[in-house]
Write an enzyme that holds these catalytic residues in place. Structure first.
Site, PDB file in Angstrom:
ATOM      1  N   ASP A 226     -75.852  93.319  58.914  1.00  0.00           N
ATOM      2  CA  ASP A 226     -75.204  93.906  57.750  1.00  0.00           C
ATOM      3  C   ASP A 226     -73.752  93.443  57.719  1.00  0.00           C
ATOM      4  OD1 ASP A 226     -77.528  95.479  57.356  1.00  0.00           O
ATOM      5  OD2 ASP A 226     -76.771  96.979  58.778  1.00  0.00           O
ATOM      6  N   ARG A 321     -81.311  99.537  46.699  1.00  0.00           N
ATOM      7  CA  ARG A 321     -80.596 100.378  47.669  1.00  0.00           C
ATOM      8  C   ARG A 321     -79.147 100.640  47.218  1.00  0.00           C
ATOM      9  NH1 ARG A 321     -82.602  97.723  53.486  1.00  0.00           N
ATOM     10  NH2 ARG A 321     -84.831  97.882  53.060  1.00  0.00           N
TER      11      ARG A 321
HETATM   12 CA    CA Z   1     -79.411  96.852  58.163  1.00  0.00          CA
END
Ligand code: CA
Ligand code: CA
Length: 450
Positions: A226, A321
């Site tokens: 991320d 998301r």
């Molecule tokens: Ca992730």
């Protein structure tokens, strides 16, 4: 009208200005930073500004001593400022205030030049071999296993040591004008009281995506890394940052086994029992998966955690998301969404035991996006959704009941009460039609005075 006198004055200003701009090394001393930058670095999260204000509040490294206040211009300097050793920095709880100047690249090797994916790969891993071995036509639709998959996992571990920058408790990281963190993950794990502001995160990417043949109907390529991961931490404030894939968009990736080779994971994922996070005034652009809150449906330690406030963020050209929520009480107010394109999936993901409270958000949508699809049911039962406005294509902005639209088009219906009412809101909630006027110009990095 441009006169010779004005031209001469402009030239004089240019000459007077030149030495200051050139003496860059002076600016690497924190004492020499402009007052505005030092003011920004010294700020704590204001009282009542979202879930990160709960409990002890969020002060980050605002109280850092002189010797832990640094300006960093490389990966090595960033690691040094965080405590000196990326393997142990996560446990360095001494308050630290770090200014990022220019571009810090996670792939930067010891000699300063960027490492390639091939240099990070385990000797036993080559993508061509991986594709040949685990092609569903050869291997079947079962998870990859054996020496090549093990070599891929070792390769990911190599990359993790390089591009995952571990942050300890009581830390503030602030970007100076134009600061960029590229190819890099900020990992906030067991590190409470952290502030990250005014940074542009560019293209955190996975050199070694995994083939997951049973993810979805046709399988998927999945990545780690991320741009910011928050795990097992509390009181984290993510403010005025920009998140982008830069010049490495998903659309430029190849397709293998009929599925896009996805090298990107989330922009800001809050998982593994993390809680009390405020993400404000950020700009999330051009990524697929943006904000995952809760990564497992297991009813266990995540219950009563994962409390996040999202306000005044801009979500632009992103696919899913925005956020996707499990378990948490998540307050989503006064955010602006600009969504569309063939690959758009959904905005608000209503997951297992989630308690989303969405109020006065503004959605600018391509004509092809059905407002009934802005919500997606990932196993949840209800959310509170009120005060949304939509503008579709060039049409007029209008109030919209996203939940009613969802329920008219989908079964089972979602209930209308998330079961809680947010109280940690610093500012009055704006009517949705005003949201684009303030969020559009003011969200993202390089909007704050530094
Ligand atoms: Ca992730
Ligand atoms: Ca229905």
């Amino acid at each position: 009208m441009r006169t010779p006198l004005v031209g001469a004055m402009a030239l004089a200003l240019l000459l007077v200005g030149a030495p200051a701009a050139a003496s860059h090394s002076d600016s690497t001393a924190p004492d020499r930073l402009p007052w505005s930058a030092r003011h920004l670095g010294g700020q704590a999260l204001p009282e009542r500004d979202g879930w990160a204000a709960e409990g002890v509040g969020t002060t980050g490294g605002s109280a850092a001593a002189h010797d832990r206040t640094r300006v960093v211009r490389s990966r090595a300097e960033l690691v040094d400022a965080l405590g000196g050793d990326n393997a142990t920095n996560a446990t360095d709880a001494t308050p630290k205030l770090i200014y990022v100047d220019g571009t810090v690249d996670g792939f930067e090797g010891a000699d300063g030049t960027p490492l390639t994916c091939a240099e990070l790969a385990d000797p036993g891993y080559r993508l061509a071999d991986y594709l040949a071995a685990y092609d569903p036509a050869v291997w079947g639709r079962v998870a990859p296993a054996g020496p090549l998959e093990e070599a891929r996992v070792r390769s990911v571990a190599n990359q993790t040591r390089q591009t995952q920058i571990n942050v300890g408790p009581n830390t503030t990281i602030v970007g100076l004008r134009g600061a960029r963190l590229t190819g890099l993950t900020l990992m906030v794990d067991r590190a409470s009281n952290v502030i990250v502001r005014n940074l542009t995160f560019v293209d955190a990417r996975d050199c070694f995506p995994a083939w997951s043949p049973t993810d979805g109907e046709a399988g998927n390529w999945n990545s780690q890394f991320d741009q910011i991961s928050v795990r097992r931490s509390e009181n984290v404030w993510i403010d005025h940052n920009t998140f982008t894939d830069g010049d490495n968009p998903d659309s430029g990736q190849p397709t293998y086994f009929g599925r896009p080779y996805q090298v990107h994971d989330g922009s800001l994922d809050v998982t593994h029992t993390a809680s009390l996070v405020t993400a404000s005034w950020n700009r999330f652009t051009g990524r697929d998966k943006v904000l995952l809150i809760g990564s497992s449906n297991t009813v266990g330690p995540d219950v009563d955690r994962l409390k996040v406030t999202l306000h005044h963020n801009l979500f632009e050209g992103v696919l899913q998301r925005l956020p996707r929520v499990r378990f948490g009480q998540v307050d989503v107010y006064n955010n602006q969404y600009r969504l569309g394109g063939d690959d758009f999936e959904y905005a608000l993901g209503v997951g297992v035991q989630s308690a989303l409270y969405a109020e006065n958000n503004f959605f600018a949508l391509d004509p092809a996006v059905d407002p009934a699809d802005l919500l997606h049911d990932w196993g949840g039962t209800a959310l509170t959704e009120r005060g949304s406005w939509i503008r579709q294509g060039d049409g007029p902005a209008r109030p919209a009941d996203l939940l009613a639209a969802y329920n008219a088009a989908h079964d089972p219906d979602l209930g209308t009460d998330a079961g809680w009412t947010p109280t940690l809101r610093r500012d009055p909630v704006l009517p949705a039609p005003l949201v684009p006027l303030v969020v559009g110009p003011l969200a993202g990095a390089d909007r704050l005075p530094v």
